[in-house]
Design an enzyme around this catalytic site. Structure first.
Site, mmCIF file in Angstrom:
data_model
loop_
_atom_site.group_PDB
_atom_site.id
_atom_site.type_symbol
_atom_site.label_atom_id
_atom_site.label_comp_id
_atom_site.label_asym_id
_atom_site.label_seq_id
_atom_site.Cartn_x
_atom_site.Cartn_y
_atom_site.Cartn_z
ATOM 1 N N THR A 160 7.588 -21.651 -52.520
ATOM 2 C CA THR A 160 6.470 -21.797 -53.470
ATOM 3 C C THR A 160 6.665 -20.906 -54.698
ATOM 4 O OG1 THR A 160 5.243 -19.991 -52.459
ATOM 5 C CG2 THR A 160 4.857 -22.187 -51.564
ATOM 6 N N GLN B 122 12.121 -20.484 -39.146
ATOM 7 C CA GLN B 122 11.538 -20.401 -37.791
ATOM 8 C C GLN B 122 12.679 -19.990 -36.868
ATOM 9 O OE1 GLN B 122 11.123 -23.767 -39.474
ATOM 10 N NE2 GLN B 122 9.733 -22.476 -40.632
ATOM 11 N N ARG C 198 1.534 -11.399 -45.407
ATOM 12 C CA ARG C 198 1.040 -12.775 -45.526
ATOM 13 C C ARG C 198 -0.098 -12.939 -44.550
ATOM 14 N NH1 ARG C 198 4.579 -16.450 -48.117
ATOM 15 N NH2 ARG C 198 6.795 -16.022 -47.965
ATOM 16 N N LYS D 34 5.811 -6.775 -47.841
ATOM 17 C CA LYS D 34 5.041 -7.998 -48.140
ATOM 18 C C LYS D 34 4.145 -8.337 -46.966
ATOM 19 C CE LYS D 34 7.266 -12.131 -47.940
ATOM 20 N NZ LYS D 34 8.207 -13.156 -48.393
HETATM 21 C C1 R5P Z 1 10.888 -15.101 -46.313
HETATM 22 O O1 R5P Z 1 11.117 -14.619 -45.227
HETATM 23 C C2 R5P Z 1 11.951 -15.625 -47.204
HETATM 24 O O2 R5P Z 1 13.052 -14.757 -47.242
HETATM 25 C C3 R5P Z 1 11.445 -15.868 -48.627
HETATM 26 O O3 R5P Z 1 10.987 -14.641 -49.157
HETATM 27 C C4 R5P Z 1 10.297 -16.851 -48.619
HETATM 28 O O4 R5P Z 1 10.608 -17.967 -47.839
HETATM 29 C C5 R5P Z 1 9.987 -17.298 -50.032
HETATM 30 O O5 R5P Z 1 8.903 -18.173 -49.976
HETATM 31 P P1 R5P Z 1 7.903 -18.341 -51.181
HETATM 32 O O6 R5P Z 1 8.727 -18.661 -52.410
HETATM 33 O O7 R5P Z 1 7.031 -19.511 -50.773
HETATM 34 O O8 R5P Z 1 7.119 -17.087 -51.325
#
Ligand code: R5P
Length: 334
Positions: A238, A105, A209, A207
């Site tokens: 995750t 954040q 979301r 990516k």
């Molecule tokens: C995103 O901005 C971060 O650099 C990581 O890609 C993200 O936090 C990874 O999260 P998750 O393993 O839940 O996809």
């Protein structure tokens, strides 16, 4: 002789990381180092108080803050520790954050949202003399601190590890960022590899979301067919980002698919990432190597950074391998 006090919670999961730094510093000349515990009393309503177990008067203190604590405990304990140390008359308060929580954040992306890491930086800056961490989610976060705050880089340690243990994988290599925000990270790794004579192309993911913690889609731009792919990210939470990236890379005909992220939160477990040939994370958060997971230690990197901070020497020698060559890094065993 400089006297350094490392302050760490002996009951926390991160104590081995702190002990590793202590062992590293014990071997260094010109300093004396002591590892001091934190006493914590919890009241029935879950409020708690902390106490530094020994005298720190006129000492250079380094809090090796345990990254494994749940986010809210991590923050509140840090604040109370800073408060306890500040009024114990230390010469300096240095905050060492192996993993900086709340860093995702980091900007005001919609109205009325909290920029959490700015609040973390404000509080630390209020009490501490300086701080350090490794591979911040975004380099610009350093500027949120009004004290010197060093962001170390783990890529030299990653490259040393790969060269020693997975030299074959470094042929026909493509560095993949799963999202566009990580493009600079992928480029930085590719440049570092080039400075060590290893050629690596770059592929970038786009990516999307729709909700926090859920990846809707990833498109990979770049040629990965028949190539060894190393996906790089700062965090595995995750695992959703990496799993989707791996799926797409396999569809596009990648040869071997490895991933490296500095901080392995693994909130969805490690097992979900079994489609990768190998996963590497550092030891800023506790996890054990098992199956396809391997751990790269950053203990010596932090140890050397603390040592150099105390002696007033440059930290950039630890990352600037383009200028310094590898000899220095070998000397520090990072
Ligand atoms: C995103 O901005 C971060 O650099 C990581 O890609 C993200 O936090 C990874 O999260 P998750 O393993 O839940 O996809």
């Amino acid at each position: 002789m400089e006297e350094i006090i490392l302050i760490a919670d002996s009951k926390g999961k991160g104590i081995d990381f702190a002990k590793g730094i202590y062992e590293y510093l014990k071997k260094k000349e010109g300093i004396s180092v002591k590892l001091v515990d934190i006493e914590k009393n919890i009241f029935r309503d879950k409020e708690f108080k902390v106490r530094i177990a020994e005298n720190v008067r006129r000492k250079k203190c380094f809090i090796i803050h345990d990254s494994n604590k749940e986010p809210c405990d991590w923050f509140t304990e840090l604040v109370f520790l800073l408060e306890a140390i500040r009024f114990s008359s230390p010469e300096e308060i240095n905050v060492v954050l192996p993993y900086t929580r709340f860093a995702r954040q980091d900007r005001k992306e919609s109205s009325r949202v909290s920029v959490n890491v700015k609040a973390v930086a404000d509080v630390i800056s209020l009490y501490a003399t300086r701080g350090m961490t490794v591979d911040l989610h975004a380099a610009g976060i350093q500027e949120y601190f009004s004290i010197p705050f060093d962001n170390l880089y783990s890529f030299p340690s990653l490259i040393n590890y790969l060269k020693t243990k997975h030299a074959d994988f470094l042929n026909d290599l493509v560095i993949v960022s799963p999202d566009l925000a990580g493009a600079k990270r992928a480029e930085a790794l590719s440049k570092r590899l080039a400075s060590r004579g290893i050629k690596a192309e770059i592929a970038l993911g786009h990516k999307t979301r729709e909700k926090d913690n859920e990846v809707a889609s990833i498109i990979i731009i770049g040629n990965v067919e028949g190539k060894n792919c190393l996906v790089v990210d700062d965090i595995i939470d995750t695992g959703g980002t990496l799993i989707k990236t791996c799926e797409v890379l396999r569809e596009k005909g990648a040869r071997k698919v490895y991933a490296y992220a500095t901080h392995g939160l693994f909130s969805g477990g490690v097992e979900k990432l079994r489609d990768f040939d190998r996963i590497f994370v550092s030891d800023t958060l506790c996890c054990n190597s098992a199956g396809n997971l391997e751990i790269i230690s950053l203990v010596n990197l932090f140890g050397e950074a603390i040592y150099r901070t105390v002696l007033g020497e440059s930290l950039s020698v630890l990352f600037d391998e383009m200028k310094n060559g590898q000899e220095k890094l070998k000397e520090y065993d990072i």
